[in-house]
Design a protein around this motif. Sequence first.
Motif, PDB file in Angstrom:
ATOM      1  N   THR A 178     -55.687 -43.061  42.420  1.00 16.53           N
ATOM      2  CA  THR A 178     -54.478 -43.674  42.976  1.00 16.53           C
ATOM      3  C   THR A 178     -53.735 -42.742  43.937  1.00 16.53           C
ATOM      4  O   THR A 178     -52.685 -43.106  44.444  1.00 16.53           O
ATOM      5  CB  THR A 178     -53.514 -44.077  41.845  1.00 16.53           C
ATOM      6  OG1 THR A 178     -53.172 -42.919  41.099  1.00 16.53           O
ATOM      7  CG2 THR A 178     -54.132 -45.129  40.933  1.00 16.53           C
ATOM      8  N   ALA A 179     -54.265 -41.539  44.159  1.00 17.48           N
ATOM      9  CA  ALA A 179     -53.568 -40.572  45.023  1.00 17.48           C
ATOM     10  C   ALA A 179     -54.566 -39.914  45.966  1.00 17.48           C
ATOM     11  O   ALA A 179     -55.778 -39.943  45.736  1.00 17.48           O
ATOM     12  CB  ALA A 179     -52.881 -39.517  44.164  1.00 17.48           C
ATOM     13  N   ASP A 180     -54.034 -39.295  47.025  1.00 23.29           N
ATOM     14  CA  ASP A 180     -54.880 -38.581  47.979  1.00 23.29           C
ATOM     15  C   ASP A 180     -55.358 -37.246  47.426  1.00 23.29           C
ATOM     16  O   ASP A 180     -56.422 -36.767  47.788  1.00 23.29           O
ATOM     17  CB  ASP A 180     -54.128 -38.348  49.284  1.00 23.29           C
ATOM     18  CG  ASP A 180     -53.844 -39.638  50.022  1.00 23.29           C
ATOM     19  OD1 ASP A 180     -54.602 -40.623  49.843  1.00 23.29           O
ATOM     20  OD2 ASP A 180     -52.855 -39.678  50.766  1.00 23.29           O
ATOM     21  N   VAL A 181     -54.542 -36.635  46.562  1.00 27.17           N
ATOM     22  CA  VAL A 181     -54.893 -35.361  45.944  1.00 27.17           C
ATOM     23  C   VAL A 181     -55.035 -35.614  44.446  1.00 27.17           C
ATOM     24  O   VAL A 181     -54.133 -36.145  43.809  1.00 27.17           O
ATOM     25  CB  VAL A 181     -53.825 -34.281  46.212  1.00 27.17           C
ATOM     26  CG1 VAL A 181     -54.191 -32.980  45.528  1.00 27.17           C
ATOM     27  CG2 VAL A 181     -53.654 -34.066  47.712  1.00 27.17           C
ATOM     28  N   LEU A 182     -56.172 -35.227  43.909  1.00 20.45           N
ATOM     29  CA  LEU A 182     -56.472 -35.469  42.503  1.00 20.45           C
ATOM     30  C   LEU A 182     -56.198 -34.234  41.669  1.00 20.45           C
ATOM     31  O   LEU A 182     -56.270 -33.111  42.155  1.00 20.45           O
ATOM     32  CB  LEU A 182     -57.932 -35.891  42.346  1.00 20.45           C
ATOM     33  CG  LEU A 182     -58.360 -37.072  43.212  1.00 20.45           C
ATOM     34  CD1 LEU A 182     -59.849 -37.303  43.088  1.00 20.45           C
ATOM     35  CD2 LEU A 182     -57.589 -38.305  42.813  1.00 20.45           C
ATOM     36  N   GLU A 183     -55.923 -34.465  40.410  1.00 16.69           N
ATOM     37  CA  GLU A 183     -55.643 -33.387  39.480  1.00 16.69           C
ATOM     38  C   GLU A 183     -56.942 -32.725  39.032  1.00 16.69           C
ATOM     39  O   GLU A 183     -57.851 -33.391  38.546  1.00 16.69           O
ATOM     40  CB  GLU A 183     -54.936 -33.987  38.262  1.00 16.69           C
ATOM     41  CG  GLU A 183     -53.921 -33.119  37.657  1.00 16.69           C
ATOM     42  CD  GLU A 183     -53.127 -33.856  36.589  1.00 16.69           C
ATOM     43  OE1 GLU A 183     -52.252 -33.198  36.040  1.00 16.69           O
ATOM     44  OE2 GLU A 183     -53.374 -35.034  36.311  1.00 16.69           O
ATOM     45  N   GLN A 209     -68.508 -33.311  49.875  1.00 13.35           N
ATOM     46  CA  GLN A 209     -69.311 -34.482  50.209  1.00 13.35           C
ATOM     47  C   GLN A 209     -68.480 -35.752  50.394  1.00 13.35           C
ATOM     48  O   GLN A 209     -68.825 -36.602  51.215  1.00 13.35           O
ATOM     49  CB  GLN A 209     -70.361 -34.719  49.120  1.00 13.35           C
ATOM     50  CG  GLN A 209     -71.348 -33.583  49.008  1.00 13.35           C
ATOM     51  CD  GLN A 209     -72.163 -33.661  47.715  1.00 13.35           C
ATOM     52  OE1 GLN A 209     -72.064 -34.609  46.948  1.00 13.35           O
ATOM     53  NE2 GLN A 209     -72.971 -32.636  47.477  1.00 13.35           N
ATOM     54  N   GLN A 210     -67.401 -35.891  49.627  1.00 15.13           N
ATOM     55  CA  GLN A 210     -66.626 -37.126  49.655  1.00 15.13           C
ATOM     56  C   GLN A 210     -65.200 -36.937  50.174  1.00 15.13           C
ATOM     57  O   GLN A 210     -64.412 -37.877  50.175  1.00 15.13           O
ATOM     58  CB  GLN A 210     -66.555 -37.740  48.239  1.00 15.13           C
ATOM     59  CG  GLN A 210     -67.907 -38.029  47.651  1.00 15.13           C
ATOM     60  CD  GLN A 210     -68.658 -39.108  48.405  1.00 15.13           C
ATOM     61  OE1 GLN A 210     -68.058 -39.968  49.037  1.00 15.13           O
ATOM     62  NE2 GLN A 210     -69.979 -39.075  48.356  1.00 15.13           N
ATOM     63  N   HIS A 211     -64.857 -35.698  50.543  1.00 15.99           N
ATOM     64  CA  HIS A 211     -63.542 -35.359  51.099  1.00 15.99           C
ATOM     65  C   HIS A 211     -62.403 -35.642  50.116  1.00 15.99           C
ATOM     66  O   HIS A 211     -61.295 -35.986  50.535  1.00 15.99           O
ATOM     67  CB  HIS A 211     -63.305 -36.057  52.433  1.00 15.99           C
ATOM     68  CG  HIS A 211     -64.432 -35.839  53.398  1.00 15.99           C
ATOM     69  ND1 HIS A 211     -64.657 -34.623  53.995  1.00 15.99           N
ATOM     70  CD2 HIS A 211     -65.415 -36.669  53.816  1.00 15.99           C
ATOM     71  CE1 HIS A 211     -65.728 -34.711  54.766  1.00 15.99           C
ATOM     72  NE2 HIS A 211     -66.204 -35.931  54.673  1.00 15.99           N
ATOM     73  N   LEU A 212     -62.684 -35.491  48.818  1.00 14.85           N
ATOM     74  CA  LEU A 212     -61.636 -35.576  47.805  1.00 14.85           C
ATOM     75  C   LEU A 212     -60.965 -34.223  47.695  1.00 14.85           C
ATOM     76  O   LEU A 212     -61.626 -33.194  47.791  1.00 14.85           O
ATOM     77  CB  LEU A 212     -62.223 -35.964  46.439  1.00 14.85           C
ATOM     78  CG  LEU A 212     -62.801 -37.365  46.311  1.00 14.85           C
ATOM     79  CD1 LEU A 212     -63.363 -37.560  44.907  1.00 14.85           C
ATOM     80  CD2 LEU A 212     -61.750 -38.413  46.606  1.00 14.85           C
TER      81      LEU A 212
END
Length: 102
Positions: A72-77, A96-99
Amino acid sequence: MTKHTPPPEDSDQNAQSVPLLRTMSAHHLAEFIRNLDSKLVDMQLEEYEGNRTLTYIFEVAGKTHTFRLLITADVLESIADLYPAARPYEQALQQQQHLMFR
């Protein structure tokens, strides 16, 4: 990103549906699971029911448990502070996925 495919008929996961957790954070989940003498065995980015999800697979007491969290966010925990084994998965997903993980 991979499309979700159902597990084989004889899979342990087929016996229980993998829930989509919409409100629990990755870190909260990891804190809970860590207290149960567990280890992280995989992390995957998937598309499930039209949503991007992050799937965490843990081994707990000799059994495999899968948890799917809605992104739900652009930056993950990051959970690497609790599970150092998560670091290479997070780095691969970032490359690879730009997370992004914090």
